[in-house]
Design an enzyme around this catalytic site. Structure first.
Site, short mmCIF file in Angstrom:
data_model
loop_
_atom_site.label_atom_id
_atom_site.label_comp_id
_atom_site.label_asym_id
_atom_site.label_seq_id
_atom_site.Cartn_x
_atom_site.Cartn_y
_atom_site.Cartn_z
N LYS A 39 0.83 -1.20 0.00
CA LYS A 39 0.00 0.00 0.00
C LYS A 39 0.86 1.25 0.00
CE LYS A 39 -1.87 1.48 3.93
NZ LYS A 39 -1.61 2.93 4.11
N ASN A 40 1.95 1.23 0.78
CA ASN A 40 2.79 2.41 0.93
C ASN A 40 3.67 2.69 -0.28
OD1 ASN A 40 1.70 2.88 3.44
ND2 ASN A 40 3.34 1.84 4.54
N ARG A 113 -4.71 10.88 3.30
CA ARG A 113 -3.71 11.95 3.28
C ARG A 113 -2.95 12.00 1.94
NH1 ARG A 113 -2.23 13.89 8.44
NH2 ARG A 113 -3.54 13.00 10.05
N CYS A 137 -5.71 7.77 9.45
CA CYS A 137 -5.96 7.09 10.72
C CYS A 137 -5.66 8.03 11.88
CB CYS A 137 -5.08 5.84 10.83
SG CYS A 137 -5.66 4.47 9.82
N ASP A 326 4.18 -0.07 12.32
CA ASP A 326 3.00 -0.85 11.89
C ASP A 326 3.10 -2.32 12.27
OD1 ASP A 326 1.67 1.30 10.82
OD2 ASP A 326 2.44 1.01 8.80
N VAL A 348 7.72 6.25 17.07
CA VAL A 348 7.44 6.88 15.77
C VAL A 348 6.18 7.74 15.83
CG1 VAL A 348 6.98 6.45 13.33
CG2 VAL A 348 8.62 5.01 14.56
#
EC number: 2.5.1.7
Length: 454
Positions: A39-40, A113, A137, A326, A348
């Site tokens: 996804k990133n 975003r 989120c 994550d 983070v």
């Protein structure tokens, strides 16, 4: 498994955010899951297609809601999006790229975003850009100041309005010397997407170097960009006049791979994660071994399972090559089943332990320290925003009525419910579709017992 409302009956995706699951847990998850592109990376590569003068093809695109959001944003900006020549591939043709109305951007962006990353490419192509208020989120303060400061250094004029932010580049964009106060992934992506067609040389210091960043650099190089990276987080970009399209297969989603690995540890199951690779998961694999897990690395993926009783560990999240933020949420579910006291230092993001309240409700013994723990040895520098979670186990989990707070926390709730004995009702599971493709199909393939309640 029963699909009571039919939302997942055709493609396995979760539906709206109000959807709920009734989960009967206490059984090991065993079987195979396939992970597609990260996804990133995928969403950023889609944005990069705007910079090309010819169409781009992206492969292994996951069927997740974040991809749908970016596709919609591309289309409202005039980019034509069509299926590619294989399943999970798309072609992006930017020939008719154009400005979009604020209302359209706001409607299609939703809580994403991603619009902030459109700024550099749109400034190059159109000389202007607009982004609405940004969502995402709710895991703490995630300011966009790094992005805006970087765009200003390239020569962009930033005007903050009640409805969002308007940007323009009356004199074009030029290379800049940028030093990020923190190796932000999003800000690094912003600089890359903006610098590749800015005149002159851009030097980015304290850059993020995550595998997804390196894959984005590979995408941009295929388009004709000149990018090199040096030791100590320095990236150099020599601006070029034009870029062409790309043909690229996205790097696998290491966040999803780690999530399924944690599910195998938590439920005492055995899950083969097809598409996962050792190199990008090196740090995570070390923790799996320390906690008492086992893994078998194969050419086409990695098999995860327990090697015996789970053991307590101490983990500090950090930017790459550290332990990803994550990864800690699904891992904490497994740590509730480990013998001893585990500590997870989150450095983070702030406020990322909210999901543990549901685990405590299910019987876990977790104490969250909102200002971190000062004692004990540390390898990752302490930050003012950091928190710590102390997990004492093993503790049996029992079914409960819980609500998903965010993407990774939501997945962790599902796995906790599958670990627990009895039935749980997990609400708001639609959020999970932002990052997990065909979640219901994958859970069913692993033997999970659940109903979709609507």
């Amino acid at each position: 498994m029963t699909l009571l409302n039919g939302l997942a009956s055709t493609d396995g995706r979760t539906g709206g955010s109000g959807e709920a699951l009734a989960i009967r847990g206490g059984q090991p998850l065993s079987g195979r899951v396939d992970v597609k592109g990260a996804k990133n990376l995928v969403t950023k590569a889609m944005v990069a297609a705007i910079l090309g003068e010819t169409p781009s093809t992206l492969r292994d695109v996951p069927d997740i809601s974040d991809v749908s959001v970016v596709r919609s944003l591309l289309e409202v900006h005039g980019v034509r999006v069509t299926p590619g020549d294989e399943d999970g591939s798309f072609v992006f043709d930017p020939a008719d790229v154009a400005s979009a109305h604020m209302e359209e951007i706001d409607a299609h962006a939703g809580a994403s975003r991603i619009p902030i990353l459109f700024c550099g490419p749109l400034l190059h192509q159109l000389g202007q850009a607009f982004i609405p208020d940004l969502g995402g989120c709710r895991i703490g303060d995630r300011p966009i100041d790094f992005h805006l400061d970087a765009l200003r250094k390239f020569g962009a004029v930033v005007e903050k309005l009640p409805s969002g932010i308007r940007l323009s580049a009356p004199n074009g964009l030029r290379g800049a010397n940028i030093h990020l106060p923190y190796p932000s992934v999003g800000a690094t992506e912003q600089v890359l997407l903006t610098a590749v067609r800015s005149s002159g040389i851009t030097e980015l210091r304290n850059a993020a170097i995550e595998p997804e960043i390196m894959d984005l650099i590979a995408v941009l190089q295929k388009m004709g960009a000149i990018i090199s990276y040096e030791p100590n987080r320095v990236i150099l970009i020599e601006g070029v006049d034009r870029l062409s399209g790309y043909d690229h297969r996205a790097i696998f989603d290491r966040n999803e791979a780690a999530s399924w690995a944690s599910a195998a540890l938590a439920t005492d199951g055995e899950i083969f994660v097809a598409g996962a690779r050792q190199q990008e998961m090196l740090t995570f694999l070390n923790v799996v071994r320390k906690v008492g897990g086992d893994f078998n690395i194969r050419e086409d993926g990695i098999l995860f399972r327990r090697a015996g009783d789970l053991r307590a560990v101490t983990v500090e999240t950090d930017v790459h090559p550290g332990f990803m933020t994550d990864w800690q949420q699904p891992l904490i579910v497994a740590l509730t089943q480990a013998t001893g006291t585990s500590i997870v230092h989150e450095t983070v993001y702030e406020n990322r332990f909210g999901f543990t309240q549901a685990l405590v409700k299910m019987g876990a013994e977790i104490a969250v320290h909102p200002h971190g723990l000062q004692q004990g040895p540390r390898r990752v520098p302490r930050r003012n925003l950091e928190q710590a979670a102390v997990i004492t186990g093993p503790t049996p989990l029992t079914g409960a009525d819980i609500t998903v707070p965010d993407l990774r926390g939501g997945y962790s709730h599902v796995i906790a419910a599958l670990t627990a004995t009895g039935e749980s009702t997990v609400h708001n599971v639609g959020i999970i579709s932002r990052g997990y493709e065909k979640l219901y199909d994958k859970l069913a393939a692993l033997g999970a017992d659940f109903d979709v309640l609507g």
